[in-house]
Design an enzyme around this catalytic site. Structure first.
Site, mmCIF file in Angstrom:
data_model
loop_
_atom_site.group_PDB
_atom_site.id
_atom_site.type_symbol
_atom_site.label_atom_id
_atom_site.label_comp_id
_atom_site.label_asym_id
_atom_site.label_seq_id
_atom_site.Cartn_x
_atom_site.Cartn_y
_atom_site.Cartn_z
ATOM 1 N N HIS B 6 -16.176 -16.511 16.433
ATOM 2 C CA HIS B 6 -15.843 -15.675 15.285
ATOM 3 C C HIS B 6 -14.349 -15.347 15.269
ATOM 4 O O HIS B 6 -13.910 -14.305 15.763
ATOM 5 C CB HIS B 6 -16.685 -14.393 15.351
ATOM 6 C CG HIS B 6 -16.576 -13.504 14.147
ATOM 7 N ND1 HIS B 6 -17.312 -12.349 14.017
ATOM 8 C CD2 HIS B 6 -15.833 -13.583 13.013
ATOM 9 C CE1 HIS B 6 -17.029 -11.750 12.867
ATOM 10 N NE2 HIS B 6 -16.131 -12.476 12.250
ATOM 11 N N HIS B 8 -10.949 -15.427 12.500
ATOM 12 C CA HIS B 8 -10.509 -15.619 11.112
ATOM 13 C C HIS B 8 -9.001 -15.892 11.097
ATOM 14 O O HIS B 8 -8.254 -15.335 11.905
ATOM 15 C CB HIS B 8 -10.776 -14.367 10.271
ATOM 16 C CG HIS B 8 -12.222 -13.987 10.161
ATOM 17 N ND1 HIS B 8 -13.147 -14.781 9.531
ATOM 18 C CD2 HIS B 8 -12.898 -12.886 10.596
ATOM 19 C CE1 HIS B 8 -14.339 -14.173 9.576
ATOM 20 N NE2 HIS B 8 -14.217 -13.036 10.222
ATOM 21 N N ARG B 71 -9.900 -15.735 6.393
ATOM 22 C CA ARG B 71 -9.947 -14.275 6.542
ATOM 23 C C ARG B 71 -11.116 -13.740 5.723
ATOM 24 O O ARG B 71 -11.218 -13.994 4.525
ATOM 25 C CB ARG B 71 -8.623 -13.700 6.021
ATOM 26 C CG ARG B 71 -8.407 -12.233 6.341
ATOM 27 C CD ARG B 71 -6.946 -11.846 6.132
ATOM 28 N NE ARG B 71 -6.560 -11.871 4.729
ATOM 29 C CZ ARG B 71 -6.766 -10.871 3.859
ATOM 30 N NH1 ARG B 71 -7.345 -9.752 4.245
ATOM 31 N NH2 ARG B 71 -6.370 -10.991 2.600
ATOM 32 N N ALA B 72 -12.001 -12.980 6.401
ATOM 33 C CA ALA B 72 -13.231 -12.525 5.728
ATOM 34 C C ALA B 72 -12.913 -11.521 4.620
ATOM 35 O O ALA B 72 -13.438 -11.618 3.507
ATOM 36 C CB ALA B 72 -14.186 -11.913 6.746
ATOM 37 N N HIS B 178 -21.489 -12.577 6.491
ATOM 38 C CA HIS B 178 -20.267 -11.772 6.656
ATOM 39 C C HIS B 178 -19.806 -11.273 5.299
ATOM 40 O O HIS B 178 -19.414 -12.061 4.447
ATOM 41 C CB HIS B 178 -19.178 -12.625 7.315
ATOM 42 C CG HIS B 178 -18.103 -11.832 7.993
ATOM 43 N ND1 HIS B 178 -17.441 -10.795 7.375
ATOM 44 C CD2 HIS B 178 -17.585 -11.915 9.246
ATOM 45 C CE1 HIS B 178 -16.555 -10.281 8.236
ATOM 46 N NE2 HIS B 178 -16.632 -10.942 9.372
ATOM 47 N N TYR B 194 -18.518 -3.709 6.676
ATOM 48 C CA TYR B 194 -18.860 -4.796 7.608
ATOM 49 C C TYR B 194 -20.166 -4.486 8.347
ATOM 50 O O TYR B 194 -21.101 -5.294 8.365
ATOM 51 C CB TYR B 194 -17.741 -4.983 8.654
ATOM 52 C CG TYR B 194 -16.597 -5.882 8.230
ATOM 53 C CD1 TYR B 194 -16.184 -5.958 6.898
ATOM 54 C CD2 TYR B 194 -15.900 -6.646 9.166
ATOM 55 C CE1 TYR B 194 -15.128 -6.767 6.522
ATOM 56 C CE2 TYR B 194 -14.845 -7.464 8.792
ATOM 57 C CZ TYR B 194 -14.457 -7.520 7.477
ATOM 58 O OH TYR B 194 -13.405 -8.333 7.115
ATOM 59 N N HIS B 223 -20.452 -8.800 14.417
ATOM 60 C CA HIS B 223 -20.183 -7.420 14.828
ATOM 61 C C HIS B 223 -21.372 -6.862 15.597
ATOM 62 O O HIS B 223 -21.851 -5.753 15.318
ATOM 63 C CB HIS B 223 -19.849 -6.544 13.612
ATOM 64 C CG HIS B 223 -18.981 -7.251 12.614
ATOM 65 N ND1 HIS B 223 -19.422 -7.614 11.377
ATOM 66 C CD2 HIS B 223 -17.715 -7.718 12.713
ATOM 67 C CE1 HIS B 223 -18.464 -8.274 10.745
ATOM 68 N NE2 HIS B 223 -17.413 -8.355 11.530
ATOM 69 N N GLU B 283 -13.516 -11.888 17.126
ATOM 70 C CA GLU B 283 -12.936 -11.665 15.796
ATOM 71 C C GLU B 283 -11.441 -11.396 15.866
ATOM 72 O O GLU B 283 -10.940 -10.449 15.255
ATOM 73 C CB GLU B 283 -13.651 -10.509 15.066
ATOM 74 C CG GLU B 283 -13.466 -10.597 13.560
ATOM 75 C CD GLU B 283 -14.258 -9.550 12.784
ATOM 76 O OE1 GLU B 283 -14.846 -8.644 13.381
ATOM 77 O OE2 GLU B 283 -14.271 -9.657 11.546
#
Lengths: 344, 344
Positions: B6, B8, B71-72, B178, B194, B223, B283
């Site tokens: 995970h 980004h 990028r989420a 996500h 999130y 997460h 992340e």
């Protein structure tokens, strides 16, 4: 004394919920006046609803007193308008008052508020005042999302809510931040919306200076704080990145209950959140009703998890079971003293 | 081999985000055609963006490979319409492909999908196919709330999403569920939306028979699963009350990552969720950037927490660090084998 700070009257007599259903149905005909209370519920019916459900569970688990409020999922503030919400809220709070009057040793009231999406929380002041001053209630449940799943009202830290907070401070009562049902198909009520509401509220508190403006305002986040203790590192880090005060500052005003339905979760809560900020609760008769086949006991028998934690000192345990409740609900002691005086 | 599933691309060159800003601004003038890609980004600029940020962090922490996606928070599917989303998504995925091509030993791609609120997920199939078949990507990020904070699309278990799942199954790629940014003032992005997204998705999976219809479909909840492991008892109890299969059934298709930023939370995750269902992740460069003054290390240095858990056996640790990644991303091995063949 063992105090459960989070119980809802989920087993009210049938005609009560029937009336609510008819009230909502009547909304479909706007030419008619709103449906006023037209049910009769006897004290015996209330006794039966309590003595067959809440009270025996409470006794079997050794819980002396429950801080009792209307069914959270039932608040359903999105239905109708402010008048709908007010009528229903008054009815709900009156039912709680009747339970507390019939069982003054076992129940103390916390009120629902007549919230309605987009309607100023000023509108809640009168009912809060009535419940606290006239009915002897000691707190309120505050729904951070009166739209019931679409979150269309401002964050709890917005000045929009301030008139209500001013009254809470004046009356010295805390709020439990508790969402109601979800009418959004994306969110299951007790499995998503509840925990999301808790998580959301805590983050809102991190982002703003609410407790600078109201240093004595107290908020209880139920269901063990949603995702918060599990992600305590994330919250500490976010507060730091955002140059906000450390979480310890927030803990002067924010409290968590123990509605966590397995021992490892309970241990995490009590390990992470300081002992002065955790209040015993089980949310009976509540969200999860079954017996855990792994333990042979009810999932929501939260006292059992706490009792099993051997590293928890007697002093800490006592704070969780009663000490913190007296601190967070300042009107509780006077209420119990008055009762004791009556008994003498 | 240590695989972080995970990561980004949060540090893309400035002209990339600049273009996105201009693309969104252009939406204000609907008489004009949508803004097409007009930036130039050199390989050196990409190298700089990676070598100053992602890669040194990764190396310092002993992470060999990152499964890397746009990028989420930047997906922001609510802007404009399906065309807006498609142009932006193609641009984002192309950037990931360039990173993966420049650093084939360190990055393998996962794509963003061109979602748009109310637009059928069928619309995502072409881009998913392009990314997997042409660019060598091994999974996708699926936004359960393309409205970015108002949850106006159906639950992930609705047939609305099935065409996309059919393609995922055909291509043998998992999705990480996500959310993106939050444009709802009630929800902080990384601190509420999130985690709420994670919690919400898991409960949706409990409620329906999605994995009966797609027995090989795989979903990763990031997460650390939001609030889920902390409330594992609640979820077990809810599934039981609702007469749904036990959570162990769900764990044939649902996985959690380790983006939990403190050791007690990480311990809970690894204690609660079976070893076959947890995938290492941090992340980076991500949600929380700071150094924890209590440990002296970055909050998001999640490997450190796992390494410190002494009761975790070597075999279990290996599954978390790499074994499960190969299982959940079936295309990963072929991708790495191909790379090894090129090197020989």
């Amino acid at each position: 004394m063992i105090i459960d700070i989070h119980g809802h009257y989920t087993t009210a007599p049938k005609q009560f919920e029937d009336w609510r259903r008819r009230q909502i149905e009547a909304l479909g005909n706007p030419s008619k006046p709103p449906l006023l209370v037209d049910y009769t519920i006897t004290d015996d019916e209330i006794r039966e609803s309590i003595e067959k459900n809440q009270l025996p569970i409470q006794r079997a688990r050794g819980i002396d007193l429950t801080i009792f409020s209307p069914r959270a999922g039932g608040m359903a503030h999105h239905y109708g308008n402010a008048v709908t919400s007010e009528h229903w809220t008054v009815a709900c709070n009156d039912m709680i008052h009747r339970v507390c009057t019939l069982y003054p040793d076992n129940y103390v009231g916390v009120c629902q508020l007549p919230q309605s999406p987009g309607v100023s929380p000023k509108n809640c002041i009168r009912e809060l005042e009535r419940c606290v001053r006239e009915l002897g209630f000691i707190g309120c449940n505050l729904n951070p999302d009166p739209s019931d799943g679409y979150w269309t009202d401002p964050p709890l830290t917005d000045r929009y809510w301030y008139p209500l907070y001013e009254k809470m401070v004046e009356l010295d009562v805390p709020a439990m931040v508790h969402v109601s049902m979800s009418c959004n198909p994306a969110f299951h009520g007790t499995g998503a919306h509840y925990l999301n509401g808790d998580t959301t509220a805590f983050m809102q508190f991190i982002q703003a200076d609410l407790f600078k403006d109201f240093p004595t305002l107290k908020m209880i986040i139920p269901h063990g704080g949603g995702a918060v203790p599990y992600h305590w590192g994330r919250y500490r880090g976010l507060a730091q990145d955002m140059k906000r005060p450390p979480l310890t500052e927030l803990l002067k005003n924010v409290y968590f209950d123990t509605c966590v339905y397995h021992k490892p979760g309970m241990e995490l809560l009590l390990k992470i959140v300081p002992e002065d900020n955790v209040l015993f609760a089980s949310e009976i008769v509540g969200a999860v009703k079954g017996i855990d086949p792994e333990t042979g006991f009810h999932y929501d028998d939260t006292k059992r998890y706490i009792d099993e934690i051997d590293w928890l000192s007697a002093a800490r345990r006592d704070k969780v079971y009663q000490g913190n409740a007296f601190k967070v609900y300042p009107r509780l002691k006077a209420r119990l003293d008055k009762r004791a005086a009556v008994q003498r």
